[in-house]
Design a protein around this motif. Sequence first.
Motif, PDB file in Angstrom:
ATOM      1  N   TYR A  86      30.262  29.945  28.205  1.00  0.00           N
ATOM      2  CA  TYR A  86      29.988  29.731  29.627  1.00  0.00           C
ATOM      3  C   TYR A  86      31.278  29.774  30.451  1.00  0.00           C
ATOM      4  O   TYR A  86      31.269  30.230  31.607  1.00  0.00           O
ATOM      5  CB  TYR A  86      29.261  28.404  29.831  1.00  0.00           C
ATOM      6  CG  TYR A  86      27.785  28.501  29.544  1.00  0.00           C
ATOM      7  CD1 TYR A  86      26.882  28.904  30.517  1.00  0.00           C
ATOM      8  CD2 TYR A  86      27.282  28.222  28.268  1.00  0.00           C
ATOM      9  CE1 TYR A  86      25.526  29.016  30.244  1.00  0.00           C
ATOM     10  CE2 TYR A  86      25.931  28.331  27.983  1.00  0.00           C
ATOM     11  CZ  TYR A  86      25.054  28.731  28.980  1.00  0.00           C
ATOM     12  OH  TYR A  86      23.713  28.847  28.704  1.00  0.00           O
ATOM     13  N   ALA A  87      32.385  29.332  29.859  1.00  0.00           N
ATOM     14  CA  ALA A  87      33.674  29.434  30.550  1.00  0.00           C
ATOM     15  C   ALA A  87      34.052  30.902  30.742  1.00  0.00           C
ATOM     16  O   ALA A  87      34.597  31.283  31.796  1.00  0.00           O
ATOM     17  CB  ALA A  87      34.756  28.706  29.753  1.00  0.00           C
ATOM     18  N   LEU A  88      33.771  31.730  29.747  1.00  0.00           N
ATOM     19  CA  LEU A  88      34.044  33.159  29.868  1.00  0.00           C
ATOM     20  C   LEU A  88      33.222  33.780  30.993  1.00  0.00           C
ATOM     21  O   LEU A  88      33.742  34.585  31.788  1.00  0.00           O
ATOM     22  CB  LEU A  88      33.731  33.856  28.540  1.00  0.00           C
ATOM     23  CG  LEU A  88      33.807  35.386  28.543  1.00  0.00           C
ATOM     24  CD1 LEU A  88      35.214  35.860  28.890  1.00  0.00           C
ATOM     25  CD2 LEU A  88      33.364  35.948  27.191  1.00  0.00           C
ATOM     26  N   ALA A  89      31.958  33.415  31.064  1.00  0.00           N
ATOM     27  CA  ALA A  89      31.114  33.940  32.136  1.00  0.00           C
ATOM     28  C   ALA A  89      31.658  33.524  33.506  1.00  0.00           C
ATOM     29  O   ALA A  89      31.676  34.321  34.452  1.00  0.00           O
ATOM     30  CB  ALA A  89      29.679  33.449  31.962  1.00  0.00           C
ATOM     31  N   GLY A  90      32.133  32.290  33.617  1.00  0.00           N
ATOM     32  CA  GLY A  90      32.717  31.838  34.869  1.00  0.00           C
ATOM     33  C   GLY A  90      34.019  32.554  35.190  1.00  0.00           C
ATOM     34  O   GLY A  90      34.277  32.925  36.342  1.00  0.00           O
ATOM     35  N   LEU A  91      34.846  32.757  34.162  1.00  0.00           N
ATOM     36  CA  LEU A  91      36.108  33.468  34.360  1.00  0.00           C
ATOM     37  C   LEU A  91      35.870  34.876  34.901  1.00  0.00           C
ATOM     38  O   LEU A  91      36.561  35.327  35.839  1.00  0.00           O
ATOM     39  CB  LEU A  91      36.864  33.539  33.036  1.00  0.00           C
ATOM     40  CG  LEU A  91      38.165  34.344  33.027  1.00  0.00           C
ATOM     41  CD1 LEU A  91      39.216  33.661  33.887  1.00  0.00           C
ATOM     42  CD2 LEU A  91      38.672  34.537  31.599  1.00  0.00           C
ATOM     43  N   LEU A  92      34.897  35.577  34.342  1.00  0.00           N
ATOM     44  CA  LEU A  92      34.617  36.929  34.797  1.00  0.00           C
ATOM     45  C   LEU A  92      33.962  36.938  36.182  1.00  0.00           C
ATOM     46  O   LEU A  92      34.124  37.903  36.943  1.00  0.00           O
ATOM     47  CB  LEU A  92      33.735  37.650  33.776  1.00  0.00           C
ATOM     48  CG  LEU A  92      34.422  37.896  32.429  1.00  0.00           C
ATOM     49  CD1 LEU A  92      33.497  38.648  31.478  1.00  0.00           C
ATOM     50  CD2 LEU A  92      35.723  38.670  32.606  1.00  0.00           C
ATOM     51  N   ALA A  93      33.249  35.855  36.538  1.00  0.00           N
ATOM     52  CA  ALA A  93      32.762  35.736  37.915  1.00  0.00           C
ATOM     53  C   ALA A  93      33.934  35.585  38.875  1.00  0.00           C
ATOM     54  O   ALA A  93      33.923  36.125  39.990  1.00  0.00           O
ATOM     55  CB  ALA A  93      31.806  34.552  38.033  1.00  0.00           C
ATOM     56  N   GLY A  94      34.973  34.839  38.435  1.00  0.00           N
ATOM     57  CA  GLY A  94      36.180  34.731  39.248  1.00  0.00           C
ATOM     58  C   GLY A  94      36.872  36.072  39.415  1.00  0.00           C
ATOM     59  O   GLY A  94      37.343  36.419  40.510  1.00  0.00           O
ATOM     60  N   LEU A  95      36.943  36.849  38.335  1.00  0.00           N
ATOM     61  CA  LEU A  95      37.519  38.190  38.430  1.00  0.00           C
ATOM     62  C   LEU A  95      36.691  39.064  39.370  1.00  0.00           C
ATOM     63  O   LEU A  95      37.237  39.850  40.168  1.00  0.00           O
ATOM     64  CB  LEU A  95      37.588  38.820  37.040  1.00  0.00           C
ATOM     65  CG  LEU A  95      38.088  40.265  36.975  1.00  0.00           C
ATOM     66  CD1 LEU A  95      39.491  40.393  37.556  1.00  0.00           C
ATOM     67  CD2 LEU A  95      38.052  40.783  35.529  1.00  0.00           C
ATOM     68  N   GLY A  96      35.377  38.931  39.292  1.00  0.00           N
ATOM     69  CA  GLY A  96      34.506  39.676  40.195  1.00  0.00           C
ATOM     70  C   GLY A  96      34.762  39.334  41.655  1.00  0.00           C
ATOM     71  O   GLY A  96      34.680  40.199  42.532  1.00  0.00           O
ATOM     72  N   SER A  97      35.101  38.064  41.924  1.00  0.00           N
ATOM     73  CA  SER A  97      35.386  37.669  43.308  1.00  0.00           C
ATOM     74  C   SER A  97      36.648  38.351  43.829  1.00  0.00           C
ATOM     75  O   SER A  97      36.713  38.749  44.998  1.00  0.00           O
ATOM     76  CB  SER A  97      35.518  36.151  43.405  1.00  0.00           C
ATOM     77  OG  SER A  97      36.739  35.700  42.841  1.00  0.00           O
ATOM     78  N   VAL A  98      37.662  38.489  42.980  1.00  0.00           N
ATOM     79  CA  VAL A  98      38.886  39.184  43.386  1.00  0.00           C
ATOM     80  C   VAL A  98      38.568  40.647  43.700  1.00  0.00           C
ATOM     81  O   VAL A  98      39.045  41.210  44.703  1.00  0.00           O
ATOM     82  CB  VAL A  98      39.956  39.084  42.279  1.00  0.00           C
ATOM     83  CG1 VAL A  98      41.199  39.879  42.680  1.00  0.00           C
ATOM     84  CG2 VAL A  98      40.323  37.628  42.021  1.00  0.00           C
ATOM     85  N   MET A  99      37.762  41.266  42.861  1.00  0.00           N
ATOM     86  CA  MET A  99      37.382  42.666  43.087  1.00  0.00           C
ATOM     87  C   MET A  99      36.569  42.803  44.372  1.00  0.00           C
ATOM     88  O   MET A  99      36.741  43.772  45.125  1.00  0.00           O
ATOM     89  CB  MET A  99      36.592  43.174  41.883  1.00  0.00           C
ATOM     90  CG  MET A  99      37.392  43.188  40.587  1.00  0.00           C
ATOM     91  SD  MET A  99      36.375  43.483  39.107  1.00  0.00           S
ATOM     92  CE  MET A  99      35.857  45.187  39.378  1.00  0.00           C
TER      93      MET A  99
END
Length: 375
Positions: free
Chosen positions: A272-285
């Motif tokens: 679940y932390a990985l899913a959140g991390l990639l959501a954070g990356l998606g926000s930067v994009m």
Amino acid sequence: MTETGKPRLEKTGAGEPAPTGTPIPAGDGSPVPAGDGSPVPPGPRFTVPGWAKRIAAVNEAWTFGVLVLLVAFFTIAAPGTFLTQYDITQIATNAAIYLVLGVGMTFVIIVAGIDLSVGSVLVLAAVLSGEYTVHHGGAESGWGTITVAALIALATGLVWGAVQGLLVAKAKVPPLIVTLGGFGAALGLAQIITGGQDLTGAVSGKLQHSIGFGKLFGQIPWLVVIAFGTTVLFGLVLAYTRFGRYTYAIGSNAEGARRVGIAVDRHLVLVYALAGLLAGLGSVMWLAYFGTTSIAGHSTDNLKVITAVVLGGASLFGGRGSVLGTVIGVFIPAVLTTGLIIIGVQQYWQDVAIGVVLVLAVYLDQFRRRSRDRG
């Protein structure tokens, strides 16, 4: 013939008498002699090649077939206007952010979980990142501010996902409830921070002109490059590392995985932390490409991402899925939406079409499960 002129009977393999001279089928299907001694050829047979069976058994093959059919249909329906170089670039760019979110969702669904909060986590991460940018140079800020703002977005997603993982793993709250609550809480915090209005000057112009609109070698958008790199990295992690094997094991049988020594609770937190991390990356994009936080524009991101993962062959019951399948699954709605726009279908029908495709995908998943259980 017997002395009485009647045919002599012999025992067959089934225990029933048969007249002498009657051809008895061979067990291996080879030709057997008829009464006059001539061979009787076997009936025509069709055998599916082994390689074809192996391909048909791969979930990604079916999904890729659907994608090919969609491309072929729209190419015929709109010759010369669909699948141009511009269309390909736009489809890939629009799918890039959802692909990054989909990679994280793939891990979550394989462990028999769900994450409804990815869209709201993206919004919250973008808002916190944007707030830092606003107070440290705004649209004129340099790479130092850009770097810190990006780290804030990544950390926000990572922490939010880890907290949700803890609630799922330790508090034993169903993931549907945890992430549904996370969906509302993250969006609510973002609205409280901003007053419900998108921030002004939340994105550096340098970030937009480099990552948002820039292209590698002048051809490939940097957003696509980032999505591709993320996909390859975590695809390899899922397919070839211990972390990936544990992910499949937990999704197939969490209790069995625990009995063989896998730290199931810790692994769930990491997923679940990985899913959140990639959501954070998606926000930067998202910030780099659109230049705004778009607080009200992500209410259906979770459904789009889950649709892509399920279309890619992942099972909502856990234990099955792949990053490659998710890649294909992300492009099916993207191609479908673009094609329907080109042939002039009203936008509302686009949503209907995507919904129908999702239901069919879930039905196919259940059909495969029943077939596997019977076989």
